[in-house]
Design an enzyme around this catalytic site. Structure first.
Site, PDB file in Angstrom:
ATOM      1  N   GLU A 153      76.663  18.143  37.707  1.00 54.90           N
ATOM      2  CA  GLU A 153      77.509  18.918  37.253  1.00 54.90           C
ATOM      3  C   GLU A 153      77.284  19.803  36.880  1.00 54.90           C
ATOM      4  OE1 GLU A 153      80.083  18.965  35.263  1.00 54.90           O
ATOM      5  OE2 GLU A 153      81.622  17.504  34.443  1.00 54.90           O
ATOM      6  N   ASP A 154      78.167  21.077  36.398  1.00 58.98           N
ATOM      7  CA  ASP A 154      77.571  22.435  35.748  1.00 58.98           C
ATOM      8  C   ASP A 154      77.242  22.375  34.257  1.00 58.98           C
ATOM      9  OD1 ASP A 154      80.080  22.028  34.736  1.00 58.98           O
ATOM     10  OD2 ASP A 154      81.106  23.803  35.662  1.00 58.98           O
ATOM     11  N   ASP A 201      79.548  19.191  27.901  1.00 57.43           N
ATOM     12  CA  ASP A 201      79.447  19.716  26.660  1.00 57.43           C
ATOM     13  C   ASP A 201      79.785  18.766  25.450  1.00 57.43           C
ATOM     14  OD1 ASP A 201      79.955  21.365  24.744  1.00 57.43           O
ATOM     15  OD2 ASP A 201      82.314  21.897  25.596  1.00 57.43           O
ATOM     16  N   PHE A 260      80.382  29.743  24.822  1.00 62.47           N
ATOM     17  CA  PHE A 260      81.118  29.584  25.683  1.00 62.47           C
ATOM     18  C   PHE A 260      80.068  30.668  27.342  1.00 62.47           C
ATOM     19  CE2 PHE A 260      84.087  29.919  29.209  1.00 62.47           C
ATOM     20  CZ  PHE A 260      84.614  27.953  29.067  1.00 62.47           C
ATOM     21  N   ARG A 298      82.693  33.876  37.645  1.00 61.41           N
ATOM     22  CA  ARG A 298      81.927  32.739  38.798  1.00 61.41           C
ATOM     23  C   ARG A 298      81.651  32.918  39.520  1.00 61.41           C
ATOM     24  NH1 ARG A 298      84.347  27.694  38.333  1.00 61.41           N
ATOM     25  NH2 ARG A 298      86.779  27.064  37.745  1.00 61.41           N
TER      26      ARG A 298
HETATM   27  P1  5GP Z   1      82.732  18.135  29.045  1.00 63.78           P
HETATM   28  O1  5GP Z   1      83.443  18.441  26.921  1.00 63.78           O
HETATM   29  O2  5GP Z   1      83.382  17.023  29.105  1.00 63.78           O
HETATM   30  O3  5GP Z   1      81.218  17.520  28.352  1.00 63.78           O
HETATM   31  O4  5GP Z   1      83.162  19.625  29.309  1.00 63.78           O
HETATM   32  C1  5GP Z   1      84.154  19.665  30.169  1.00 63.78           C
HETATM   33  C2  5GP Z   1      84.214  20.417  31.103  1.00 63.78           C
HETATM   34  O5  5GP Z   1      84.192  21.785  30.354  1.00 63.78           O
HETATM   35  C3  5GP Z   1      82.549  21.166  31.816  1.00 63.78           C
HETATM   36  O6  5GP Z   1      82.218  20.045  33.276  1.00 63.78           O
HETATM   37  C4  5GP Z   1      82.986  22.590  32.009  1.00 63.78           C
HETATM   38  O7  5GP Z   1      83.852  22.722  33.206  1.00 63.78           O
HETATM   39  C5  5GP Z   1      83.717  22.226  30.714  1.00 63.78           C
HETATM   40  N1  5GP Z   1      82.895  23.486  29.769  1.00 63.78           N
HETATM   41  C6  5GP Z   1      82.508  23.370  28.771  1.00 63.78           C
HETATM   42  N2  5GP Z   1      81.994  24.175  28.436  1.00 63.78           N
HETATM   43  C7  5GP Z   1      81.656  25.655  28.407  1.00 63.78           C
HETATM   44  C8  5GP Z   1      81.435  26.887  29.276  1.00 63.78           C
HETATM   45  O8  5GP Z   1      80.797  26.828  28.201  1.00 63.78           O
HETATM   46  N3  5GP Z   1      81.737  27.217  30.127  1.00 63.78           N
HETATM   47  C9  5GP Z   1      82.706  26.466  30.653  1.00 63.78           C
HETATM   48  N4  5GP Z   1      82.561  28.016  31.640  1.00 63.78           N
HETATM   49  N5  5GP Z   1      82.883  25.649  30.953  1.00 63.78           N
HETATM   50  C10 5GP Z   1      82.174  25.041  29.563  1.00 63.78           C
HETATM   51 MG    MG Z   2      82.719  20.306  34.880  1.00 61.83          MG
END
Ligand code: 5GP
Ligand code: MG
Length: 175
Positions: A96-97, A100, A150, A163
């Site tokens: 995963e990148d 959040d 973010f 990206r």
């Molecule tokens: P989750 O809240 O389900 O853990 O996050 C889901 C997705 O939201 C992450 O995999 C990512 O793709 C996107 N995301 C959450 N925070 C950020 C951020 O700070 N920057 C970017 N570019 N994407 C984010």
């Molecule tokens: Mg992601």
């Protein structure tokens, strides 16, 4: 356009990715894991990570849409693509990148468990410190723990922009 503030320089990211690869190499010695990357954001991290791994690995992709927002108590996740590789009995490493809220990765682990893989572990380049304190969320390999704001670059986008930036930035005004 909102200004960007440098958070992680490419050199620091590179060193950390190499260190994560060393841990994975050691933990999976003698096995052939499937690295399951979550599109689109994880593509740069995956590409760097696999080039430091010496395991006989396979690569698979999934794409998710998550409708969870900070203002909703229960978000929903939808699978937009894959996985096509059979995962039964395999050692799966989710790549995963950023984690959040943890909603997407928790959903994905649940989904994959139905295919009865031998093991599932999670490798995330970035983890929000708020998610780290969630006992229901286990992240096995963490690149960097970050705070609010973010982030973009190194595969991560904002409205499909940024990206391709080699470093990671915080978008000013979002913390
Ligand atoms: P989750 O809240 O389900 O853990 O996050 C889901 C997705 O939201 C992450 O995999 C990512 O793709 C996107 N995301 C959450 N925070 C950020 C951020 O700070 N920057 C970017 N570019 N994407 C984010
Ligand atoms: Mg992601």
């Amino acid at each position: 356009m909102q200004p960007l503030r440098l958070l992680l320089h490419r050199q620091e990211i590179g060193q950390r990715v190499e260190a994560l690869a060393q841990c994975i190499d050691a933990d999976y010695r003698g096995r052939a894991p499937v690295l399951l990357a979550v599109l689109k954001g994880a593509f740069v991290f995956l590409a760097d990570l696999v080039r430091h791994l010496h395991l006989p690995l396979e690569i698979e992709f999934v794409r998710l849409a998550s409708y969870g927002t900070r203002t909703q108590t229960s978000g929903q996740v939808e699978l937009l693509l894959g996985p096509r590789l059979p995962l039964t009995g395999r050692d799966v490493i989710i790549v995963e990148d950023i984690i959040d809220t943890g909603l997407s990765v928790r959903w994905l682990v649940d989904y994959l468990e139905r295919q009865r893989p031998a093991t599932i572990r999670v490798c995330a380049l970035l983890v929000r410190s708020t998610a780290r304190s969630d006992p229901a969320l286990r992240v096995d390999y963490v690149g960097f723990e970050i705070g609010q704001g973010f982030v973009v670059g190194y595969g991560l986008d904002m409205g499909e922009k940024y990206r391709s930036l080699p470093d990671i930035y915080v978008v000013e005004g979002t913390a």
